[in-house]
Structures are given as structure tokens and as C-alpha cells.
Scaffold this motif. Structure first.
Motif, PDB file in Angstrom:
ATOM      1  N   LEU A  35       0.822  -1.212   0.000  1.00  0.00           N
ATOM      2  CA  LEU A  35       0.000   0.000   0.000  1.00  0.00           C
ATOM      3  C   LEU A  35       0.857   1.264   0.000  1.00  0.00           C
ATOM      4  O   LEU A  35       0.551   2.234  -0.697  1.00  0.00           O
ATOM      5  CB  LEU A  35      -0.951   0.001   1.193  1.00  0.00           C
ATOM      6  CG  LEU A  35      -2.093  -1.003   1.106  1.00  0.00           C
ATOM      7  CD1 LEU A  35      -2.810  -1.115   2.446  1.00  0.00           C
ATOM      8  CD2 LEU A  35      -3.068  -0.611   0.007  1.00  0.00           C
ATOM      9  N   LEU A  36       1.932   1.251   0.777  1.00  0.00           N
ATOM     10  CA  LEU A  36       2.851   2.390   0.779  1.00  0.00           C
ATOM     11  C   LEU A  36       3.442   2.620  -0.604  1.00  0.00           C
ATOM     12  O   LEU A  36       3.510   3.754  -1.087  1.00  0.00           O
ATOM     13  CB  LEU A  36       3.977   2.169   1.793  1.00  0.00           C
ATOM     14  CG  LEU A  36       3.622   2.379   3.251  1.00  0.00           C
ATOM     15  CD1 LEU A  36       4.720   1.819   4.148  1.00  0.00           C
ATOM     16  CD2 LEU A  36       3.398   3.852   3.531  1.00  0.00           C
ATOM     17  N   GLN A  37       3.868   1.537  -1.239  1.00  0.00           N
ATOM     18  CA  GLN A  37       4.463   1.651  -2.573  1.00  0.00           C
ATOM     19  C   GLN A  37       3.450   2.126  -3.605  1.00  0.00           C
ATOM     20  O   GLN A  37       3.785   2.892  -4.501  1.00  0.00           O
ATOM     21  CB  GLN A  37       5.077   0.321  -2.997  1.00  0.00           C
ATOM     22  CG  GLN A  37       6.313  -0.034  -2.200  1.00  0.00           C
ATOM     23  CD  GLN A  37       6.800  -1.458  -2.451  1.00  0.00           C
ATOM     24  OE1 GLN A  37       6.040  -2.335  -2.837  1.00  0.00           O
ATOM     25  NE2 GLN A  37       8.082  -1.679  -2.191  1.00  0.00           N
ATOM     26  N   VAL A  40       1.723   6.056  -1.494  1.00  0.00           N
ATOM     27  CA  VAL A  40       2.544   7.119  -0.905  1.00  0.00           C
ATOM     28  C   VAL A  40       3.824   7.355  -1.694  1.00  0.00           C
ATOM     29  O   VAL A  40       4.207   8.505  -1.933  1.00  0.00           O
ATOM     30  CB  VAL A  40       2.852   6.804   0.574  1.00  0.00           C
ATOM     31  CG1 VAL A  40       3.776   7.846   1.173  1.00  0.00           C
ATOM     32  CG2 VAL A  40       1.558   6.713   1.373  1.00  0.00           C
ATOM     33  N   GLU A  41       4.473   6.299  -2.123  1.00  0.00           N
ATOM     34  CA  GLU A  41       5.739   6.458  -2.842  1.00  0.00           C
ATOM     35  C   GLU A  41       5.616   7.347  -4.084  1.00  0.00           C
ATOM     36  O   GLU A  41       6.473   8.209  -4.296  1.00  0.00           O
ATOM     37  CB  GLU A  41       6.324   5.092  -3.217  1.00  0.00           C
ATOM     38  CG  GLU A  41       7.740   5.195  -3.724  1.00  0.00           C
ATOM     39  CD  GLU A  41       8.378   3.833  -3.920  1.00  0.00           C
ATOM     40  OE1 GLU A  41       9.190   3.720  -4.848  1.00  0.00           O
ATOM     41  OE2 GLU A  41       8.067   2.904  -3.164  1.00  0.00           O
ATOM     42  N   PRO A  42       4.569   7.211  -4.903  1.00  0.00           N
ATOM     43  CA  PRO A  42       4.462   8.109  -6.067  1.00  0.00           C
ATOM     44  C   PRO A  42       4.357   9.585  -5.668  1.00  0.00           C
ATOM     45  O   PRO A  42       4.920  10.456  -6.334  1.00  0.00           O
ATOM     46  CB  PRO A  42       3.178   7.645  -6.764  1.00  0.00           C
ATOM     47  CG  PRO A  42       2.994   6.237  -6.324  1.00  0.00           C
ATOM     48  CD  PRO A  42       3.527   6.181  -4.920  1.00  0.00           C
ATOM     49  N   ASP A  86      -1.862  16.411  -2.015  1.00  0.00           N
ATOM     50  CA  ASP A  86      -1.791  15.126  -2.711  1.00  0.00           C
ATOM     51  C   ASP A  86      -1.948  13.951  -1.742  1.00  0.00           C
ATOM     52  O   ASP A  86      -2.605  12.956  -2.068  1.00  0.00           O
ATOM     53  CB  ASP A  86      -0.478  15.003  -3.484  1.00  0.00           C
ATOM     54  CG  ASP A  86      -0.401  15.956  -4.664  1.00  0.00           C
ATOM     55  OD1 ASP A  86      -1.414  16.616  -4.996  1.00  0.00           O
ATOM     56  OD2 ASP A  86       0.689  16.048  -5.268  1.00  0.00           O
ATOM     57  N   LEU A  87      -1.358  14.051  -0.560  1.00  0.00           N
ATOM     58  CA  LEU A  87      -1.498  12.975   0.423  1.00  0.00           C
ATOM     59  C   LEU A  87      -2.935  12.836   0.905  1.00  0.00           C
ATOM     60  O   LEU A  87      -3.398  11.733   1.182  1.00  0.00           O
ATOM     61  CB  LEU A  87      -0.580  13.217   1.622  1.00  0.00           C
ATOM     62  CG  LEU A  87       0.866  12.803   1.473  1.00  0.00           C
ATOM     63  CD1 LEU A  87       1.641  13.146   2.733  1.00  0.00           C
ATOM     64  CD2 LEU A  87       1.000  11.334   1.147  1.00  0.00           C
ATOM     65  N   GLN A  88      -3.648  13.947   1.007  1.00  0.00           N
ATOM     66  CA  GLN A  88      -5.037  13.895   1.449  1.00  0.00           C
ATOM     67  C   GLN A  88      -5.918  13.138   0.469  1.00  0.00           C
ATOM     68  O   GLN A  88      -6.990  12.669   0.836  1.00  0.00           O
ATOM     69  CB  GLN A  88      -5.575  15.311   1.659  1.00  0.00           C
ATOM     70  CG  GLN A  88      -4.969  15.988   2.859  1.00  0.00           C
ATOM     71  CD  GLN A  88      -5.436  17.421   3.020  1.00  0.00           C
ATOM     72  OE1 GLN A  88      -6.547  17.763   2.638  1.00  0.00           O
ATOM     73  NE2 GLN A  88      -4.582  18.258   3.578  1.00  0.00           N
ATOM     74  N   LYS A  89      -5.468  12.989  -0.764  1.00  0.00           N
ATOM     75  CA  LYS A  89      -6.214  12.268  -1.792  1.00  0.00           C
ATOM     76  C   LYS A  89      -5.944  10.765  -1.753  1.00  0.00           C
ATOM     77  O   LYS A  89      -6.539  10.010  -2.504  1.00  0.00           O
ATOM     78  CB  LYS A  89      -5.874  12.814  -3.180  1.00  0.00           C
ATOM     79  CG  LYS A  89      -6.274  14.264  -3.361  1.00  0.00           C
ATOM     80  CD  LYS A  89      -5.796  14.788  -4.696  1.00  0.00           C
ATOM     81  CE  LYS A  89      -6.101  16.269  -4.856  1.00  0.00           C
ATOM     82  NZ  LYS A  89      -5.546  16.806  -6.097  1.00  0.00           N
ATOM     83  N   THR A  90      -5.036  10.330  -0.873  1.00  0.00           N
ATOM     84  CA  THR A  90      -4.706   8.906  -0.762  1.00  0.00           C
ATOM     85  C   THR A  90      -5.492   8.291   0.390  1.00  0.00           C
ATOM     86  O   THR A  90      -5.976   9.004   1.269  1.00  0.00           O
ATOM     87  CB  THR A  90      -3.193   8.687  -0.503  1.00  0.00           C
ATOM     88  OG1 THR A  90      -2.896   9.078   0.843  1.00  0.00           O
ATOM     89  CG2 THR A  90      -2.318   9.463  -1.490  1.00  0.00           C
ATOM     90  N   PRO A  91      -5.586   6.950   0.420  1.00  0.00           N
ATOM     91  CA  PRO A  91      -6.280   6.288   1.542  1.00  0.00           C
ATOM     92  C   PRO A  91      -5.557   6.459   2.883  1.00  0.00           C
ATOM     93  O   PRO A  91      -6.131   6.185   3.927  1.00  0.00           O
ATOM     94  CB  PRO A  91      -6.308   4.812   1.147  1.00  0.00           C
ATOM     95  CG  PRO A  91      -5.809   4.715  -0.234  1.00  0.00           C
ATOM     96  CD  PRO A  91      -5.187   6.014  -0.604  1.00  0.00           C
ATOM     97  N   TYR A  96      -6.455   4.983   6.697  1.00  0.00           N
ATOM     98  CA  TYR A  96      -5.437   4.220   7.415  1.00  0.00           C
ATOM     99  C   TYR A  96      -4.858   4.974   8.613  1.00  0.00           C
ATOM    100  O   TYR A  96      -4.388   4.370   9.562  1.00  0.00           O
ATOM    101  CB  TYR A  96      -4.308   3.803   6.484  1.00  0.00           C
ATOM    102  CG  TYR A  96      -4.752   2.844   5.410  1.00  0.00           C
ATOM    103  CD1 TYR A  96      -5.373   1.644   5.734  1.00  0.00           C
ATOM    104  CD2 TYR A  96      -4.573   3.138   4.061  1.00  0.00           C
ATOM    105  CE1 TYR A  96      -5.800   0.766   4.762  1.00  0.00           C
ATOM    106  CE2 TYR A  96      -4.988   2.253   3.071  1.00  0.00           C
ATOM    107  CZ  TYR A  96      -5.596   1.070   3.429  1.00  0.00           C
ATOM    108  OH  TYR A  96      -6.014   0.204   2.461  1.00  0.00           O
ATOM    109  N   PHE A  97      -4.863   6.301   8.560  1.00  0.00           N
ATOM    110  CA  PHE A  97      -4.331   7.118   9.647  1.00  0.00           C
ATOM    111  C   PHE A  97      -5.262   8.296   9.905  1.00  0.00           C
ATOM    112  O   PHE A  97      -5.755   8.919   8.974  1.00  0.00           O
ATOM    113  CB  PHE A  97      -2.937   7.656   9.305  1.00  0.00           C
ATOM    114  CG  PHE A  97      -1.884   6.596   9.276  1.00  0.00           C
ATOM    115  CD1 PHE A  97      -1.182   6.258  10.430  1.00  0.00           C
ATOM    116  CD2 PHE A  97      -1.583   5.925   8.103  1.00  0.00           C
ATOM    117  CE1 PHE A  97      -0.211   5.267  10.392  1.00  0.00           C
ATOM    118  CE2 PHE A  97      -0.622   4.929   8.060  1.00  0.00           C
ATOM    119  CZ  PHE A  97       0.069   4.601   9.212  1.00  0.00           C
ATOM    120  N   GLU A  98      -5.475   8.567  11.180  1.00  0.00           N
ATOM    121  CA  GLU A  98      -6.206   9.764  11.585  1.00  0.00           C
ATOM    122  C   GLU A  98      -5.170  10.837  11.907  1.00  0.00           C
ATOM    123  O   GLU A  98      -4.247  10.606  12.688  1.00  0.00           O
ATOM    124  CB  GLU A  98      -7.046   9.471  12.822  1.00  0.00           C
ATOM    125  CG  GLU A  98      -7.757  10.680  13.376  1.00  0.00           C
ATOM    126  CD  GLU A  98      -8.462  10.398  14.689  1.00  0.00           C
ATOM    127  OE1 GLU A  98      -8.987  11.355  15.260  1.00  0.00           O
ATOM    128  OE2 GLU A  98      -8.473   9.232  15.155  1.00  0.00           O
TER     129      GLU A  98
END
Length: 127
Positions: A35-37, A40-42, A86-91, A96-98
Motif C-alpha cells: 500500500l505504501l508503494q 505514498v511512494e508516487p 496530494d497525500l489527502q487524496k490517498t487512503p 489508514y491514519f487519523e
């Protein structure tokens, strides 16, 4: 007494205090890595020249509801802000995190060094 060389300091340091949610903690390490790869990685790759991430695991600190602190150092405030969008657009943001708290600021080495001066010499810097 010399002050810090301001050229080498990041323009912005962001501290994001998060809590891992059951959707994350119920996954195995291999699943988390996939999931990170994928998500988040992109995002990190787009900003790797302007932003650096340091991650701290704090869940063992029994006095805190937080599980992690993500420390972001950036040479470019606009790049940092866009990375957050951009991170806010990811799960990772919400599923996964609050996000418990976000603290952004500039590093204050001059203040630290002045305080260190007082500590070492016993001479107060300001009355």
C-alpha cells in the motif's frame, strides 16, 4: 557566540501527529508495504528534491493517543503544501491514519543557540 548558518536550514518543518487506524494495524507488514508503494511512494517521488520525510514510531509512549509522528523538512513551502494536498487524496489520510495535529514552522536555531549560550555560561541573553 555565532548564530546558525541559515542557508542550510529547511524553509519549513512540518510535524504531523497521527494515529494508525484498525484498517492499517490489521494488515500484515507485507500488505502495508504494498500500500505504501502504491499510494505514498508516487507522491513522495514527485517532491523528493524539495521535501524529506522522517517517521517516528511513538505508540509505545503510553501517555499519547498518537502512534506516529511524521516530520517533513522542505526547502519549498509551495511544494510542501501541494504534497499535503496530494497525500489527502490517498487512503492514508483518513482511512489508514487519523491526523491528530499538524504543526508547521521554521526552525529556530538562533533561539536554541542563545539558550545554549545561557546554559553554558550562566550569563542571561535577555533580561
Amino acid at each position: 557566540m555565532t548564530l546558525a548558518n541559515q542557508e542550510n536550514l529547511p524553509a519549513l518543518t512540518g510535524f504531523i501527529v497521527v494515529k494508525a487506524l484498525p484498517a492499517w494495524t490489521s494488515l500484515g507488514f507485507g500488505e502495508q508495504l504494498v500500500l505504501l508503494q502504491a499510494h505514498v511512494e508516487p507522491v513522495l517521488q514527485r517532491y523528493h528534491e524539495q521535501v524529506r520525510l522522517l517517521m517516528y514510531d511513538v505508540e509505545k509512549a503510553l501517555s499519547s493517543a498518537a502512534t506516529d509522528i511524521w516530520v517533513w523538512e522542505s526547502t519549498d513551502r509551495a511544494a510542501y503544501n501541494q504534497l499535503m494536498v496530494d497525500l489527502q487524496k490517498t487512503p492514508f489520510w483518513g482511512r489508514y491514519f487519523e491526523v491528530l495535529d499538524m504543526l508547521d514552522g521554521a526552525r529556530g536555531d538562533a533561539i536554541f543557540q542563545l539558550s545554549s549560550w545561557q546554559f553554558r555560561t550562566g550569563v542571561p541573553v535577555m533580561e
